[in-house]
Design a protein around this motif. Structure first.
Motif, PDB file in Angstrom:
ATOM      1  N   LEU A   1     -27.787  65.192 -40.104  1.00  0.00           N
ATOM      2  CA  LEU A   1     -27.277  63.808 -40.047  1.00  0.00           C
ATOM      3  C   LEU A   1     -27.982  63.032 -38.943  1.00  0.00           C
ATOM      4  O   LEU A   1     -28.404  61.883 -39.121  1.00  0.00           O
ATOM      5  CB  LEU A   1     -25.765  63.816 -39.816  1.00  0.00           C
ATOM      6  N   LYS A   2     -28.115  63.692 -37.781  1.00  0.00           N
ATOM      7  CA  LYS A   2     -28.752  63.016 -36.639  1.00  0.00           C
ATOM      8  C   LYS A   2     -30.160  62.591 -37.003  1.00  0.00           C
ATOM      9  O   LYS A   2     -30.575  61.470 -36.754  1.00  0.00           O
ATOM     10  CB  LYS A   2     -28.765  63.989 -35.459  1.00  0.00           C
ATOM     11  N   LEU A   3     -30.901  63.509 -37.619  1.00  0.00           N
ATOM     12  CA  LEU A   3     -32.295  63.211 -37.954  1.00  0.00           C
ATOM     13  C   LEU A   3     -32.382  62.079 -38.975  1.00  0.00           C
ATOM     14  O   LEU A   3     -33.130  61.113 -38.787  1.00  0.00           O
ATOM     15  CB  LEU A   3     -32.989  64.460 -38.504  1.00  0.00           C
ATOM     16  N   LYS A   4     -31.593  62.172 -40.035  1.00  0.00           N
ATOM     17  CA  LYS A   4     -31.745  61.156 -41.088  1.00  0.00           C
ATOM     18  C   LYS A   4     -31.314  59.775 -40.596  1.00  0.00           C
ATOM     19  O   LYS A   4     -31.930  58.776 -40.918  1.00  0.00           O
ATOM     20  CB  LYS A   4     -31.021  61.560 -42.374  1.00  0.00           C
ATOM     21  N   GLU A   5     -30.248  59.713 -39.805  1.00  0.00           N
ATOM     22  CA  GLU A   5     -29.731  58.385 -39.463  1.00  0.00           C
ATOM     23  C   GLU A   5     -30.643  57.621 -38.507  1.00  0.00           C
ATOM     24  O   GLU A   5     -30.662  56.393 -38.535  1.00  0.00           O
ATOM     25  CB  GLU A   5     -28.301  58.449 -38.920  1.00  0.00           C
ATOM     26  N   ILE A   6     -31.410  58.327 -37.674  1.00  0.00           N
ATOM     27  CA  ILE A   6     -32.234  57.549 -36.737  1.00  0.00           C
ATOM     28  C   ILE A   6     -33.727  57.585 -37.059  1.00  0.00           C
ATOM     29  O   ILE A   6     -34.485  56.791 -36.516  1.00  0.00           O
ATOM     30  CB  ILE A   6     -31.994  57.960 -35.262  1.00  0.00           C
TER      31      ILE A   6
ATOM     32  N   ALA B   1     -25.233  54.152 -28.107  1.00  0.00           N
ATOM     33  CA  ALA B   1     -26.148  54.413 -29.229  1.00  0.00           C
ATOM     34  C   ALA B   1     -25.318  54.673 -30.485  1.00  0.00           C
ATOM     35  O   ALA B   1     -24.268  55.317 -30.413  1.00  0.00           O
ATOM     36  CB  ALA B   1     -27.014  55.628 -28.923  1.00  0.00           C
ATOM     37  N   VAL B   2     -25.799  54.165 -31.595  1.00  0.00           N
ATOM     38  CA  VAL B   2     -25.044  54.363 -32.835  1.00  0.00           C
ATOM     39  C   VAL B   2     -24.907  55.858 -33.150  1.00  0.00           C
ATOM     40  O   VAL B   2     -23.844  56.328 -33.550  1.00  0.00           O
ATOM     41  CB  VAL B   2     -25.719  53.592 -34.003  1.00  0.00           C
ATOM     42  N   ALA B   3     -25.985  56.606 -32.940  1.00  0.00           N
ATOM     43  CA  ALA B   3     -25.915  58.051 -33.216  1.00  0.00           C
ATOM     44  C   ALA B   3     -25.079  58.746 -32.142  1.00  0.00           C
ATOM     45  O   ALA B   3     -25.376  58.673 -30.958  1.00  0.00           O
ATOM     46  CB  ALA B   3     -27.317  58.637 -33.251  1.00  0.00           C
ATOM     47  N   SER B   4     -24.061  59.425 -32.588  1.00  0.00           N
ATOM     48  CA  SER B   4     -23.136  60.051 -31.650  1.00  0.00           C
ATOM     49  C   SER B   4     -23.708  61.360 -31.102  1.00  0.00           C
ATOM     50  O   SER B   4     -24.187  62.203 -31.853  1.00  0.00           O
ATOM     51  CB  SER B   4     -21.834  60.339 -32.407  1.00  0.00           C
ATOM     52  N   THR B   5     -23.691  61.520 -29.790  1.00  0.00           N
ATOM     53  CA  THR B   5     -24.190  62.756 -29.179  1.00  0.00           C
ATOM     54  C   THR B   5     -23.164  63.315 -28.187  1.00  0.00           C
ATOM     55  O   THR B   5     -22.536  64.331 -28.434  1.00  0.00           O
ATOM     56  CB  THR B   5     -25.538  62.510 -28.461  1.00  0.00           C
TER      57      THR B   5
ATOM     58  N   ALA C   1     -11.743  63.611 -40.335  1.00  0.00           N
ATOM     59  CA  ALA C   1     -12.642  62.744 -39.555  1.00  0.00           C
ATOM     60  C   ALA C   1     -13.779  62.271 -40.459  1.00  0.00           C
ATOM     61  O   ALA C   1     -13.816  62.608 -41.653  1.00  0.00           O
ATOM     62  CB  ALA C   1     -13.203  63.519 -38.362  1.00  0.00           C
ATOM     63  N   CYS C   2     -14.711  61.531 -39.894  1.00  0.00           N
ATOM     64  CA  CYS C   2     -15.880  61.052 -40.644  1.00  0.00           C
ATOM     65  C   CYS C   2     -17.160  61.436 -39.887  1.00  0.00           C
ATOM     66  O   CYS C   2     -17.178  61.475 -38.661  1.00  0.00           O
ATOM     67  CB  CYS C   2     -15.889  59.533 -40.743  1.00  0.00           C
ATOM     68  N   GLY C   3     -18.223  61.644 -40.637  1.00  0.00           N
ATOM     69  CA  GLY C   3     -19.563  61.813 -40.066  1.00  0.00           C
ATOM     70  C   GLY C   3     -19.643  62.923 -39.041  1.00  0.00           C
ATOM     71  O   GLY C   3     -19.208  64.058 -39.269  1.00  0.00           O
ATOM     72  N   THR C   4     -20.194  62.573 -37.892  1.00  0.00           N
ATOM     73  CA  THR C   4     -20.364  63.544 -36.818  1.00  0.00           C
ATOM     74  C   THR C   4     -19.031  64.156 -36.392  1.00  0.00           C
ATOM     75  O   THR C   4     -18.935  65.357 -36.130  1.00  0.00           O
ATOM     76  CB  THR C   4     -21.049  62.834 -35.631  1.00  0.00           C
ATOM     77  N   ALA C   5     -18.009  63.326 -36.320  1.00  0.00           N
ATOM     78  CA  ALA C   5     -16.694  63.823 -35.905  1.00  0.00           C
ATOM     79  C   ALA C   5     -16.192  64.870 -36.907  1.00  0.00           C
ATOM     80  O   ALA C   5     -15.521  65.844 -36.530  1.00  0.00           O
ATOM     81  CB  ALA C   5     -15.714  62.658 -35.785  1.00  0.00           C
ATOM     82  N   TYR C   6     -16.534  64.676 -38.176  1.00  0.00           N
ATOM     83  CA  TYR C   6     -16.170  65.673 -39.207  1.00  0.00           C
ATOM     84  C   TYR C   6     -16.871  67.005 -38.915  1.00  0.00           C
ATOM     85  O   TYR C   6     -16.272  68.074 -39.058  1.00  0.00           O
ATOM     86  CB  TYR C   6     -16.557  65.127 -40.585  1.00  0.00           C
TER      87      TYR C   6
ATOM     88  N   ILE D   1     -10.145  63.293 -35.566  1.00  0.00           N
ATOM     89  CA  ILE D   1     -11.183  63.250 -34.528  1.00  0.00           C
ATOM     90  C   ILE D   1     -11.957  61.955 -34.700  1.00  0.00           C
ATOM     91  O   ILE D   1     -12.388  61.623 -35.806  1.00  0.00           O
ATOM     92  CB  ILE D   1     -12.166  64.439 -34.634  1.00  0.00           C
ATOM     93  N   SER D   2     -12.126  61.228 -33.611  1.00  0.00           N
ATOM     94  CA  SER D   2     -12.867  59.969 -33.705  1.00  0.00           C
ATOM     95  C   SER D   2     -13.393  59.566 -32.333  1.00  0.00           C
ATOM     96  O   SER D   2     -12.649  59.608 -31.360  1.00  0.00           O
ATOM     97  CB  SER D   2     -11.952  58.868 -34.243  1.00  0.00           C
ATOM     98  N   GLN D   3     -14.640  59.194 -32.273  1.00  0.00           N
ATOM     99  CA  GLN D   3     -15.182  58.665 -31.020  1.00  0.00           C
ATOM    100  C   GLN D   3     -14.544  57.311 -30.732  1.00  0.00           C
ATOM    101  O   GLN D   3     -13.940  57.117 -29.694  1.00  0.00           O
ATOM    102  CB  GLN D   3     -16.711  58.545 -31.134  1.00  0.00           C
ATOM    103  N   SER D   4     -14.697  56.402 -31.685  1.00  0.00           N
ATOM    104  CA  SER D   4     -14.280  55.013 -31.447  1.00  0.00           C
ATOM    105  C   SER D   4     -12.773  54.839 -31.490  1.00  0.00           C
ATOM    106  O   SER D   4     -12.212  53.967 -30.845  1.00  0.00           O
ATOM    107  CB  SER D   4     -14.892  54.105 -32.509  1.00  0.00           C
ATOM    108  N   GLY D   5     -12.121  55.663 -32.315  1.00  0.00           N
ATOM    109  CA  GLY D   5     -10.687  55.480 -32.513  1.00  0.00           C
ATOM    110  C   GLY D   5     -10.379  54.271 -33.377  1.00  0.00           C
ATOM    111  O   GLY D   5      -9.220  53.868 -33.503  1.00  0.00           O
ATOM    112  N   GLU D   6     -11.410  53.693 -33.983  1.00  0.00           N
ATOM    113  CA  GLU D   6     -11.193  52.503 -34.817  1.00  0.00           C
ATOM    114  C   GLU D   6     -11.692  52.712 -36.238  1.00  0.00           C
ATOM    115  O   GLU D   6     -11.660  51.777 -37.040  1.00  0.00           O
ATOM    116  CB  GLU D   6     -11.906  51.275 -34.219  1.00  0.00           C
ATOM    117  N   THR D   7     -12.176  53.892 -36.565  1.00  0.00           N
ATOM    118  CA  THR D   7     -12.729  54.133 -37.907  1.00  0.00           C
ATOM    119  C   THR D   7     -11.619  53.974 -38.942  1.00  0.00           C
ATOM    120  O   THR D   7     -10.610  54.696 -38.906  1.00  0.00           O
ATOM    121  CB  THR D   7     -13.345  55.543 -37.963  1.00  0.00           C
ATOM    122  N   LEU D   8     -11.826  53.025 -39.840  1.00  0.00           N
ATOM    123  CA  LEU D   8     -10.739  52.647 -40.744  1.00  0.00           C
ATOM    124  C   LEU D   8     -10.273  53.810 -41.621  1.00  0.00           C
ATOM    125  O   LEU D   8      -9.080  54.015 -41.808  1.00  0.00           O
ATOM    126  CB  LEU D   8     -11.160  51.464 -41.620  1.00  0.00           C
TER     127      LEU D   8
END
Ligand code: F6R
Length: 609
Positions: free
Chosen positions: A485-490, A398-402, A300-305, A347-354
């Motif tokens: 990650l959450k803190l830095k991205e927003i 929201a861009v930040a995944s929760t 996965a990537c990012g939060t999903a990872y 694992i992916s929220q959007s299901g579109e992460t390339l």
């Protein structure tokens, strides 16, 4: 990523499209534009910046049209600018096109069009080649010209095209970028995602890769790559339009943080019967299948990872199968050991992460069975998987995944427990304990959300700091990574997470008077060790926020401030401890005056590499 909306029908296309583009803002964008068929001519308006810009410029013009396409662009080829914004047009202005994705061979196509046909390019985008290709092939039939053009194109694209010579249609194509069609009464709509059309219809066609769609006011026809018409079942959207709106919260992120008890409850309890037995809709893995599986990859990537890191812990502990967790962009370019005995979990929220999609395809190509944990129904990742487990978090704007993250954690626990039961490697009383602890989570998350005073106070004390550190041990490392990650991205605070035991191997050099450090110390068997780590950084002047279970009051002697999570067994703490961390990031971001829901440089759905 880019967003597409196109409308044909009796309403004012301009209003429908602008409304739809607003709903797609969450995808991230830097410019927006619209093309409308006005009295037999196509008018294009496009500007760098927020959609508000476009709306303000259009308002005095009083545009009224029954056909149009619109776009929000997230720059990939060519800087954000008016000229690079979509729609793009051919030289005569008779054709206009919007595109989401990347045309990989655009350089060759561009050179060919310039050399052979002296085409005059106006932008630096890859997209512009498509409209000139269509123009080149156009002989009075837009559909035919689009087919001939896509035969020359390589890459990922969802496109929408209109032509002033055929003002009764929109032609759209999907290849590796999302595209759906909304079906109305005497009107039809194309869009990149459901919120864009929910105000007008709940009836949707999910378009597959390599399909071309012809929309008229009266109907929609879908064709495959061989130009044969295909039938499609209507997908009925069941969630409410309001689910995609803010419902009185100041930001989508806060709304989504507060929706977690519900998301966890739905994702969990719909998979449990009254006896606590798990039944996993969409997953057909039998005992025989599991016996063959000797390796699991979670990618996965990012939060999903970060959800994957907790997934590794759960599968190894409950089901006793070795698990590797990898970042999709790394996995896809190495030579992973995969065969038909490998289970690949994406694992992916959007299901579109390339990157995730590409990793999934690579795993499939090498023979792995592919199971997906995904939030968006009918997304690319879902459609290309053997087994799909939907997180029922609802749309995450929201861009930040929760809420997608906490439901991904629940999914991982359920899948791990299901595997353990199927393999018959878990004791009944331990299983029962885990199920009852999972079931208690929605109420415990609710409790954390009810009292945010301490979290807000900590945010006030630290929001002006330039750096932040997060430490933890065991599964708390995954939470530390996610909190950071959450803190830095927003909030744009330079934030760093590390296993607490690693501090003394280098990072502790950065700790000085006033450094803001959060120590996540929820694991009973590692609690003493964490207290020592807190002492180490306190001795160097750090401001320490401790996160611990209610009973572990000892931490108050070491930390400057403490956030307690309700008591629970160690195994499920990540679902609770991440919630105050999300809130902390949120309040810090608000205090710093940041754009919480749309942080700079980020997009909700990362459909490019
Ligand atoms: C961070 C965040 C991203 C996503 C990542 C993967 O808050 O949202 O790190 O988790 O881009 O996206 P999905 O889950 O859509 O594959």
């Amino acid at each position: 990523m880019c967003g597409i909306v196109g409308y044909i029908g009796n309403k004012n296309a301009c209003d429908v499209i602008l409304d739809g583009l607003n709903k797609l803002e969450y995808r991230g964008y830097d410019s927006s534009g619209i093309a409308l068929n006005m009295n037999g001519k196509i008018e294009v308006h496009k500007y760098k910046g927020r959609i508000k810009n476009l709306i303000e410029k259009l308002a005095p013009l009083g545009c009224n049209s029954q056909l149009g396409i619109g776009h929000t662009r997230w720059a990939t080829h060519g800087a954000p600018s008016d000229k690079n914004a979509h729609p793009h047009s051919n030289e005569s202005g008779s054709i206009a096109l919007v595109h989401n994705g990347i045309i990989e061979n655009y350089v060759q196509l561009r050179e060919w069009l310039i050399k052979e046909y002296n085409v005059n390019f106006k932008s630096e985008t890859d997209t512009e080649v498509i409209v000139h290709l269509i123009d080149h092939f156009y002989e009075g039939d837009l559909l035919d010209a689009v087919y001939k053009s896509i035969a020359k194109m390589k890459g990922a694209y969802a496109i929408g095209v209109i032509c002033s010579h055929e003002p009764d249609k929109i032609v759209a194509v999907r290849k590796d970028s999302p595209l759906i069609v909304g079906l109305g009464e005497d009107e039809n709509i194309i869009a990149s995602d459901i919120p864009a059309l929910l105000k007008y219809t709940r009836k949707v066609y999910l378009i597959n890769n390599d399909e071309v769609v012809l929309l008229t006011k009266e109907g929609v026809k879908i064709f495959n790559e061989n130009r044969e018409q295909v039938q499609r079942d209507i997908f009925h959207v069941t969630w409410d339009a309001e689910a995609a709106e803010k419902e009185g919260y100041e930001h989508f992120m806060l709304k989504e943080i507060n929706e977690q008890p519900k998301g966890i409850d739905v994702t969990l309890n719909r998979r449990l019967d009254e006896n606590g037995r798990i039944s996993l809709d969409g997953i057909q893995i039998t005992k025989e299948d599991l016996e063959k599986i000797n390796k699991v990859y979670i990618v996965a990537c990012g939060t999903a990872y970060h959800a994957g890191l907790v997934g590794k812990f759960a599968i190894e502990k409950f089901a006793q199968i070795p698990v590797d967790v990898d970042i999709a962009s790394e996995f896809r370019y190495r030579e992973p050991f995969i065969d038909e005995n490998t289970l690949f979990i994406a694992i992916s929220q959007s299901g579109e992460t390339l990157d995730t999609l590409a990793a999934l395809r690579e795993a499939k190509r090498r023979g792995a069975r592919v199971l997906t944990i995904v939030n968006v129904v009918g997304s690319s990742v879902a459609r290309e998987s053997d087994d799909v487990f939907y997180t029922w978090a609802g749309p995450e704007i929201a861009v930040a995944s929760t809420k997608a993250y906490t439901t991904q954690l629940i999914s991982m626990y359920l899948i791990a427990l299901h595997m353990a039961v199927t393999k018959n490697v878990i004791k009944q009383d331990y299983y029962d304990l885990l199920i009852s602890e999972l079931k208690a989570l929605p109420a415990k998350v609710e409790k954390i959300l009810e009292n945010t005073d301490t979290i807000q106070e900590i945010a006030k004390l630290n929001f002006e700091k330039q750096h932040a550190f997060f430490i933890g041990r065991g599964i708390d490392v995954a939470v530390a990574l996610e909190a950071s990650l959450k803190l830095k991205e927003i909030s744009y605070i330079n934030s760093f997470a590390i296993a607490a035991g690693e501090l003394k191997h280098g990072t502790i050099a950065l700790i000085e008077e006033g450094t803001f450090l959060t120590a996540i110390a929820t694991q009973d068997h590692l609690f003493e060790k964490m207290l020592s780590n807190i002492q180490e950084v306190k001795a160097r002047g750090a401001f320490v926020l401790g996160v611990a279970k209610e009973g572990n009051k000892q931490i108050e002697q070491q930390a400057n401030k403490v956030i307690y999570i309700p008591d629970c067994i160690d195994e499920v703490t990540p679902i609770l401890s991440v919630v105050p961390m999300q809130l902390l990031a949120y309040y810090m971001s608000v205090l710093r005056g940041c754009d919480v829901d749309k942080p700079k440089n980020l997009a909700k759905s990362v459909t490019v590499e």
